[in-house]
Motif scaffolding. Structure first.
Motif, PDB file in Angstrom:
ATOM      1  N   LYS A   1       0.842  -1.191   0.000  1.00  0.00           N
ATOM      2  CA  LYS A   1       0.000   0.000   0.000  1.00  0.00           C
ATOM      3  C   LYS A   1       0.879   1.242   0.000  1.00  0.00           C
ATOM      4  N   ILE A   2       0.289   2.346  -0.344  1.00  0.00           N
ATOM      5  CA  ILE A   2       0.997   3.620  -0.365  1.00  0.00           C
ATOM      6  C   ILE A   2       0.690   4.377   0.923  1.00  0.00           C
ATOM      7  N   ASP A   3       1.753   4.806   1.610  1.00  0.00           N
ATOM      8  CA  ASP A   3       1.619   5.588   2.839  1.00  0.00           C
ATOM      9  C   ASP A   3       2.297   6.944   2.652  1.00  0.00           C
ATOM     10  N   ASN A   4       1.889   7.883   3.484  1.00  0.00           N
ATOM     11  CA  ASN A   4       2.604   9.155   3.501  1.00  0.00           C
ATOM     12  C   ASN A   4       4.010   8.933   4.053  1.00  0.00           C
ATOM     13  N   CYS A   5       4.958   9.591   3.450  1.00  0.00           N
ATOM     14  CA  CYS A   5       6.349   9.446   3.869  1.00  0.00           C
ATOM     15  C   CYS A   5       6.512   9.956   5.298  1.00  0.00           C
ATOM     16  N   THR A   6       7.092   9.122   6.155  1.00  0.00           N
ATOM     17  CA  THR A   6       7.260   9.516   7.556  1.00  0.00           C
ATOM     18  C   THR A   6       8.418  10.489   7.751  1.00  0.00           C
ATOM     19  N   SER A   7       9.350  10.516   6.795  1.00  0.00           N
ATOM     20  CA  SER A   7      10.497  11.425   6.939  1.00  0.00           C
ATOM     21  C   SER A   7      10.086  12.882   6.744  1.00  0.00           C
TER      22      SER A   7
END
Length: 387
Positions: A154-160
């Motif tokens: 799945k695609i997640d928002n980048c945590t960095s």
């Protein structure tokens, strides 16, 4: 290019008049067929799987389906030259002759009313796409329910960068070319006059933002694709080919939009004893000739354990009896189905000499009244040949 894509209805194997339920059934069938978990290492299956998801994502959305039916792939392609404005606020204006939609509508009988509106804010919230997974269950797990861990991407928002696309410590800038709208106006002279249209801004690629210092993790995209595991509750009574929907379990939304859903295709392995029909369970039990003739207490396997059952004297091959409430839990309802047991009378093989003698002795002391079906058949044959 949109022209290179297969027709979405063809991808799912349905007619253009397909109902919502027909689309869902077709999607489940095709997603199960091409799912990467069931076709490991098969690049062609992965390609088809993505194609199936894209087709269903469009056709399951009423607004997108209407645009697709009218304009084809261009109607749902955000990178199409018209700016993706068909059907819902188009990105086209018309100078000097009023609204282009009215003119084309009068010429072609309507259907062009979407021209002339404004394009949606590229920085507005957008719902994430749905994700897909598959789970393999035993017969008992499907009947009684369980917990399973499924793996999917799945695609997640980048945590960095928290989804901004910029390296931590650096901010994004409003695009100077489109002033944050993500679009620029162009004008083209046509036989109808000058048509003003909107195109995705080439400087910011339609995002409305400029990223001078892209995030090292996501390369400025703000989103990354992850392989994830999730434990899900499998409801009692689920059947092979059905889908479990987990709301919010799909791709993360953009710009604060909600996440998509997770669709889990269910595969149930066959059972060596039981067969299923709806919420009822069927099984066959072989018994001896003596048990069938004399009656006997037999042991019957059920999903809840073994039970004793008394078969009556003179039980015939194919006779069936019911164990009420010994079937499968009804999905989303109270109560269970029933279990049906079919009797199979097994004729003995490889008889010893002594066994043969005993059977001959038995046969010699029986008459037609012990074989009602045989007597009935014999009488019918006699009547037939009298005619």
């Amino acid at each position: 290019m949109a022209d290179d894509k297969r027709d979405y209805y063809e991808v799912l194997g349905v007619d253009k008049s397909a109902s919502e339920d027909e689309l869902k059934k077709a999607y489940r069938k095709m997603a199960k067929k091409y799912h990467p978990d069931l076709n490991p290492g098969d690049a062609e299956a992965e390609k088809h799987f993505k194609e199936v998801n894209e087709a269903y994502e469009v056709l399951s959305d009423g607004e997108k389906r209407a645009r697709y039916d009218q304009f084809g792939h261009a109607g749902v392609d955000p990178n199409f030259g018209a700016g993706g404005g068909y059907g819902g606020g188009g990105g086209f204006g018309f100078d000097g002759f009023g609204d282009l939609g009215d003119i084309l509508g009068s010429m072609f009988g309507g259907g062009f009313g979407g021209f002339g509106g404004g394009r949606a804010n590229p920085n507005g919230p957008r719902r994430g796409n749905d994700a897909s997974a598959a789970v393999n269950l035993s017969f008992e797990e499907a009947a009684k329910g369980c917990q399973k861990t499924v793996k999917f991407t799945k695609i997640d928002n980048c945590t960095s960068c928290n989804g901004t696309g910029s390296e931590p410590g650096h901010d994004t800038k409003t695009c100077p070319a489109c002033h944050g709208t993500g679009q620029v106006k162009t004008a083209q002279r046509t036989p109808f006059g000058v048509i003003q249209s909107q195109q995705p801004c080439s400087q910011c690629h339609g995002s409305g933002k400029i990223i001078d210092h892209p995030c090292h993790t996501c390369a400025g995209k703000g989103r990354i694709r992850n392989s994830v595991e999730r434990t899900v509750d499998i409801p009692a009574g689920i059947d092979d080919g059905q889908t479990i929907n987990v709301r919010g379990g799909g791709d993360a939304g953009a710009n604060g939009g909600p996440s998509g859903d997770l669709h889990i295709a269910v595969n149930v392995r066959p059972h060596p004893i039981f067969e299923r029909d709806g919420f009822d369970v069927y099984c066959e039990i072989p018994i001896t000739f003596a048990q069938a003739a004399l009656g006997a207490e037999i042991t019957v396997p059920t999903l809840d354990g073994r039970v004793k059952f008394q078969i009556h004297e003179g039980t015939q091959p194919g006779d069936e009896f019911k164990l009420r409430g010994k079937g499968i839990q009804r999905l989303r309802y109270s109560g269970k189905g029933d279990q049906y047991v079919r009797i199979v009378v097994e004729v003995p093989k490889d008889l010893s000499k002594a066994q043969r003698e005993k059977l001959k002795e038995f046969d010699s002391v029986t008459d037609e009244k012990n074989y009602k079906k045989r007597k009935s058949f014999t009488d019918k044959v006699k009547d037939f040949f009298k005619e």
